[in-house]
Scaffold this motif. Structure first.
Motif, mmCIF file in Angstrom:
data_model
loop_
_atom_site.group_PDB
_atom_site.id
_atom_site.type_symbol
_atom_site.label_atom_id
_atom_site.label_comp_id
_atom_site.label_asym_id
_atom_site.label_seq_id
_atom_site.Cartn_x
_atom_site.Cartn_y
_atom_site.Cartn_z
ATOM 1 N N ALA A 67 16.586 11.817 0.283
ATOM 2 C CA ALA A 67 15.783 12.758 1.063
ATOM 3 C C ALA A 67 14.355 12.839 0.527
ATOM 4 O O ALA A 67 13.390 12.886 1.297
ATOM 5 N N ARG A 68 14.209 12.859 -0.800
ATOM 6 C CA ARG A 68 12.861 12.972 -1.364
ATOM 7 C C ARG A 68 12.036 11.705 -1.099
ATOM 8 O O ARG A 68 10.817 11.773 -0.932
ATOM 9 N N THR A 69 12.713 10.549 -1.040
ATOM 10 C CA THR A 69 12.007 9.306 -0.729
ATOM 11 C C THR A 69 11.518 9.323 0.711
ATOM 12 O O THR A 69 10.370 8.954 0.998
ATOM 13 N N LEU A 70 12.378 9.760 1.618
ATOM 14 C CA LEU A 70 11.975 9.847 3.025
ATOM 15 C C LEU A 70 10.826 10.826 3.184
ATOM 16 O O LEU A 70 9.857 10.553 3.907
ATOM 17 N N ALA A 71 10.910 11.972 2.495
ATOM 18 C CA ALA A 71 9.838 12.973 2.586
ATOM 19 C C ALA A 71 8.512 12.378 2.113
ATOM 20 O O ALA A 71 7.458 12.610 2.729
ATOM 21 N N ALA A 72 8.547 11.607 1.036
ATOM 22 C CA ALA A 72 7.329 10.989 0.508
ATOM 23 C C ALA A 72 6.738 9.999 1.514
ATOM 24 O O ALA A 72 5.520 9.945 1.713
ATOM 25 N N LEU A 73 7.594 9.227 2.162
ATOM 26 C CA LEU A 73 7.115 8.274 3.163
ATOM 27 C C LEU A 73 6.487 8.993 4.355
ATOM 28 O O LEU A 73 5.424 8.601 4.842
ATOM 29 N N LEU A 74 7.134 10.065 4.796
ATOM 30 C CA LEU A 74 6.613 10.802 5.949
ATOM 31 C C LEU A 74 5.293 11.478 5.610
ATOM 32 O O LEU A 74 4.422 11.634 6.485
ATOM 33 N N ASP A 75 5.128 11.881 4.347
ATOM 34 C CA ASP A 75 3.842 12.444 3.907
ATOM 35 C C ASP A 75 2.738 11.401 4.038
ATOM 36 O O ASP A 75 1.649 11.683 4.551
ATOM 37 N N VAL A 76 3.012 10.189 3.560
ATOM 38 C CA VAL A 76 2.013 9.118 3.620
ATOM 39 C C VAL A 76 1.654 8.786 5.067
ATOM 40 O O VAL A 76 0.497 8.524 5.390
ATOM 41 N N GLU A 124 0.829 -1.203 0.000
ATOM 42 C CA GLU A 124 0.000 0.000 0.000
ATOM 43 C C GLU A 124 0.864 1.255 0.000
ATOM 44 O O GLU A 124 0.547 2.239 -0.687
ATOM 45 N N VAL A 125 1.964 1.227 0.755
ATOM 46 C CA VAL A 125 2.873 2.370 0.782
ATOM 47 C C VAL A 125 3.531 2.553 -0.582
ATOM 48 O O VAL A 125 3.666 3.677 -1.078
ATOM 49 N N ALA A 126 3.919 1.448 -1.193
ATOM 50 C CA ALA A 126 4.537 1.506 -2.517
ATOM 51 C C ALA A 126 3.583 2.129 -3.538
ATOM 52 O O ALA A 126 3.985 2.947 -4.378
ATOM 53 N N GLU A 127 2.321 1.764 -3.462
ATOM 54 C CA GLU A 127 1.322 2.291 -4.398
ATOM 55 C C GLU A 127 1.148 3.796 -4.231
ATOM 56 O O GLU A 127 0.979 4.528 -5.206
ATOM 57 N N ARG A 128 1.226 4.278 -3.002
ATOM 58 C CA ARG A 128 0.994 5.699 -2.722
ATOM 59 C C ARG A 128 2.228 6.567 -2.971
ATOM 60 O O ARG A 128 2.095 7.775 -3.197
ATOM 61 N N THR A 129 3.419 5.977 -2.880
ATOM 62 C CA THR A 129 4.647 6.771 -2.993
ATOM 63 C C THR A 129 5.421 6.535 -4.282
ATOM 64 O O THR A 129 6.261 7.364 -4.656
ATOM 65 N N THR A 134 12.574 -1.945 -2.529
ATOM 66 C CA THR A 134 13.337 -0.809 -1.995
ATOM 67 C C THR A 134 12.837 -0.440 -0.608
ATOM 68 O O THR A 134 13.632 -0.152 0.300
ATOM 69 N N LEU A 135 11.530 -0.454 -0.431
ATOM 70 C CA LEU A 135 10.954 -0.132 0.869
ATOM 71 C C LEU A 135 11.426 -1.127 1.927
ATOM 72 O O LEU A 135 11.758 -0.743 3.058
ATOM 73 N N TYR A 136 11.479 -2.396 1.550
ATOM 74 C CA TYR A 136 11.976 -3.418 2.482
ATOM 75 C C TYR A 136 13.420 -3.120 2.873
ATOM 76 O O TYR A 136 13.788 -3.191 4.057
ATOM 77 N N ARG A 137 14.247 -2.772 1.901
ATOM 78 C CA ARG A 137 15.664 -2.490 2.197
ATOM 79 C C ARG A 137 15.815 -1.250 3.059
ATOM 80 O O ARG A 137 16.703 -1.187 3.922
#
Length: 281
Positions: free
Chosen positions: A52-61, A28-33, A39-42
């Motif tokens: 940084a942009r990946t972390l920001a996207a996760l924190l947004d979700v 679900e996180v992968a679909e939203r971000t 990659t999310l598992y790693r």
């Protein structure tokens, strides 16, 4: 694969917790971000450092707000920081620099050594002789780089909140004459002095203790403040360096260390043996 830094492990743990609280699967996180599941598992297992942009996207979700959001973004920046290790970036093996990073962040270290004096307690002369003997193919510059790094590591024993060190060595480590009699006498006298620190405890397992659980090899157990993650066991061997993080491994090595404390001489009796052995030189 390089071992993660302590801060990267903490960031990974925070992200796992945030996803759990949000009640979202990785899919679900992968679909939203747009971050793929692998990659999310790693990221969540500290195998990779997120951009940084990946972390920001996760924190947004996850709907994370200030000040926690800034705290985690800062943690990401700090996760690549090596401090004084930058000086040795090209000279020391990746696994060794990872070990030093963990050691610098640890609150307590339990160190058992079969044949060497623990690195945090070595004098410069002993360290140089030990490294020369253990790494005969190393160049002079490589040896000096390792010696300097080992000496700088010892700052953890005198920092504002010093590392708590409980070291246990087999008697073989204090009997083996590394670097000659003068070097060994200096080393043993140093051990007697440094055990005066309230945060340093040293025990010796005498030869007459017979067989004991530490005979299979040396190891280090590192404990961290709760915010920095769980314990780690480190093993250095001819087959390579290992970092163990499974709860069963950590429990097993903690139990072994408890047994070693029991068979070793008391700290005061150990200091007496060290002083007597120093006089022999």
């Amino acid at each position: 694969m390089p071992a993660p830094t302590v801060r990267l492990r903490r960031l990974a743990a925070e992200l796992r917790q945030l996803r759990s609280v949000a009640d979202l699967t990785r899919e679900e996180v992968a679909e939203r971000t747009g971050v793929n599941v692998a990659t999310l598992y790693r990221i969540e297992t500290a195998r990779v450092r997120p951009q940084a942009r990946t972390l920001a996207a996760l924190l947004d979700v996850y709907g994370l707000e200030e000040p926690k959001r800034t705290e985690l973004m800062t943690l990401l920046k700090q996760s690549a920081h090596r401090g004084w290790l930058n000086t040795f970036a090209t000279d020391l093996p990746e696994r060794y620099t990872s070990y030093i990073e963990f050691e610098a962040e640890a609150s307590e270290v339990l160190n058992y050594e079969c044949l060497f004096i623990p690195g945090l307690l070595q004098t410069e002369g002993y360290a140089r002789a030990a490294i020369e003997g253990a790494l005969p193919e190393s160049t002079r510059d490589e040896i000096e780089s390792r010696v300097e790094a080992r000496m700088q590591r010892q700052a953890v024993l005198s920092k504002e909140q010093p590392l708590k060190l409980w070291a246990i060595v087999d008697e073989a480590a204090i009997r083996r004459v590394v670097g000659g009699r003068d070097v060994m006498r200096e080393q043993l006298e140093h051990l007697v002095r440094i055990t005066e620190l309230p945060t340093v405890h040293l025990q010796v397992i005498p030869f007459n203790a017979g067989a004991h659980p530490g005979m299979p090899g040396s190891f280090v157990v590192m404990n961290f403040a709760e915010a920095l993650g769980p314990e780690i066991v480190y093993i250095d061997s001819q087959a390579g360096d290992l970092f163990l993080e499974e709860e069963t491994d950590i429990s097993r090595y903690n139990l072994v260390f408890t047994h070693l404390r029991a068979v070793a001489l008391s700290p005061s009796a150990s200091v007496s043996l060290l002083a007597a052995t120093a006089r022999e030189h």
